[in-house]
Design a protein around this motif. Sequence first.
Motif, PDB file in Angstrom:
ATOM      1  N   TYR A   1       0.825  -1.206   0.000  1.00  0.00           N
ATOM      2  CA  TYR A   1       0.000   0.000   0.000  1.00  0.00           C
ATOM      3  C   TYR A   1       0.860   1.258   0.000  1.00  0.00           C
ATOM      4  N   ASP A   2       0.318   2.292  -0.597  1.00  0.00           N
ATOM      5  CA  ASP A   2       0.967   3.598  -0.602  1.00  0.00           C
ATOM      6  C   ASP A   2       1.082   4.135   0.829  1.00  0.00           C
ATOM      7  N   GLN A   3       2.180   4.848   1.105  1.00  0.00           N
ATOM      8  CA  GLN A   3       2.421   5.327   2.463  1.00  0.00           C
ATOM      9  C   GLN A   3       1.345   6.297   2.935  1.00  0.00           C
ATOM     10  N   LYS A   4       0.812   7.094   2.019  1.00  0.00           N
ATOM     11  CA  LYS A   4      -0.232   8.047   2.414  1.00  0.00           C
ATOM     12  C   LYS A   4      -1.497   7.313   2.867  1.00  0.00           C
ATOM     13  N   ILE A   5      -1.827   6.213   2.192  1.00  0.00           N
ATOM     14  CA  ILE A   5      -2.984   5.415   2.606  1.00  0.00           C
ATOM     15  C   ILE A   5      -2.738   4.809   3.984  1.00  0.00           C
ATOM     16  N   LEU A   6      -1.539   4.276   4.196  1.00  0.00           N
ATOM     17  CA  LEU A   6      -1.211   3.692   5.497  1.00  0.00           C
ATOM     18  C   LEU A   6      -1.274   4.737   6.595  1.00  0.00           C
ATOM     19  N   SER A   7      -0.843   5.961   6.292  1.00  0.00           N
ATOM     20  CA  SER A   7      -0.876   7.005   7.312  1.00  0.00           C
ATOM     21  C   SER A   7      -2.300   7.287   7.778  1.00  0.00           C
ATOM     22  N   GLN A   8      -3.248   7.195   6.861  1.00  0.00           N
ATOM     23  CA  GLN A   8      -4.651   7.408   7.219  1.00  0.00           C
ATOM     24  C   GLN A   8      -5.179   6.258   8.084  1.00  0.00           C
ATOM     25  N   ILE A   9      -4.900   5.036   7.639  1.00  0.00           N
ATOM     26  CA  ILE A   9      -5.400   3.859   8.347  1.00  0.00           C
ATOM     27  C   ILE A   9      -4.813   3.766   9.751  1.00  0.00           C
ATOM     28  N   TYR A  10      -3.521   4.000   9.885  1.00  0.00           N
ATOM     29  CA  TYR A  10      -2.873   3.875  11.189  1.00  0.00           C
ATOM     30  C   TYR A  10      -3.410   4.890  12.191  1.00  0.00           C
ATOM     31  N   ARG A  11      -3.798   6.038  11.722  1.00  0.00           N
ATOM     32  CA  ARG A  11      -4.295   7.074  12.637  1.00  0.00           C
ATOM     33  C   ARG A  11      -5.630   6.701  13.261  1.00  0.00           C
TER      34      ARG A  11
END
Length: 518
Positions: free
Chosen positions: A418-428
């Motif tokens: 997954y793209d890092q920006k997508i992961l940043s959203q999910i992790y938050r």
Amino acid sequence: MSSLLSSLGFIGNPFEHYTAELEPNIALYAVKPPYLTAIFHRAMSTSSYLLFGDRGAGKSATRMTLYQEVWKKHNENGNAPLAINFIDFSKFDPKNKGVYDERIFISEVAFLTIESLLAWLSSLEDSDREKYTSKLDHDEKTLLIGMLQAFYISRSENERHQTIGAALKLLNQAWTTKSHLWINQKWSSLSGVFSSIVDLITKKYISDSADIANNVDIFLKSLGPDQGVNSRIVLEKLVELVKIFDFSGVVVLVDKVDETEFTQNSTESATKLVHPLLSHIQLLEVPGFAWQLFLWSKIKPFFESGPLSVRLDKIACSSIEWDDAFFIKMIRERLKYFSSGKVKFEDLLEDGLDGDNILRELIETSVRSPRELIRLLDVIIVEHDIRHADDENPQKLSHNSIELGQDKYVKDRIHSVYDQKILSQIYRLASIRFTNKDIQAKFKINSQSARNKIKSWEDLGIVHQTGTRAADGEQGGKPSYEYSILDGRVSRIISRRLISLDSYEEDSLDQENEDIEC
């Protein structure tokens, strides 16, 4: 090889390779899915079929097994089609904005069919090959030379030379009755035999009969406008060609459509690549010619409705779905093959650990993907060996080794998925279950923006709807949809707090600002 595996007497690492192409003996230990029998029978009867599956779900392993099974049938009694693999889409130029012509498919398939036929001929002893090449009549020579000129020797010599080696090695995995050159795998010598056959056909046959050259010109014109653009006629001629050499037809195994530079991150691009072929249903109904396509499951919705829809009701198809029993059997068969039948999964574990329960946990962590499960087990064993490198005696897998191995796998693997920006959203989110209101509150956005964000996560396969929640407050109202993290790797990272949000904060804020502005 791993210290643990060596201590147990393994002849190789059963989890070393993650792709079927790197496992030449995969047919000896692959667990055959229930629908492989149906696909095999359709291949043998040259009927087309589509198999959809997630990435890593076993499409390539199924294709490779099918390829070898068809050749095995040919080895036994000769009553089988010529099976070829179509997995290279470098001829499809992405600069044309996803507008592809079916003729690109047809030209590539014609080239691959002729190349495979020549590779098979070069595998035979001289006397056996002579039986085929000496009995050709006038019309058969015309057909053979015409097809070679139209679709094979029209390519540059360098281009043909680059693909010969791969064709010979691939056929070597399936074809058993071979000359001494094949048995000793003298590829450079075999390439010479291959080239001499081409020379024999294109030079000797024409010199034997003065009017063959003229007939070849007439034949080429008969293929259609601009020499070879009438797709159905070309496929029919390919069937005629292989039948001269006692094959019952042609079956083309199409795979890796979504693994090109321009399709790997776009379901729509992957769909557009094969759409011209599937939208021309007559190309799937040529007698003696079959297409077996192994496709990413995420492109199926494009085929079912919308501007890229095709007549799936006229095409036999199914989707890969594995149950726990399959995965458990898959691992046990691999262990059995690489340990000469001596080792079971429980033998890798410390006493007291339940092998089936552990495998079920690993199946979920690996998102129910055969490829990812193999990768996960490899990581667990490698990390275990590293931690116990200084121990006097090899140690079996402990509960701690399995947990730490899973942690290492998910942290390393997720960034390539997954793209890092997508992961940043999910992790938050810091939760594996949530509603639209949770998204609104966390990202400070409105309901529509939250829906858009959830939809993008669903399209990527990270989350899915799992239920509803009762309306908040005493006034009642509509229940809210509840969503859950679908990817077991992401769930583990969140639930075990394996990631620091510090490196993701800036990306998250950028995305929030974009949503607010919208």
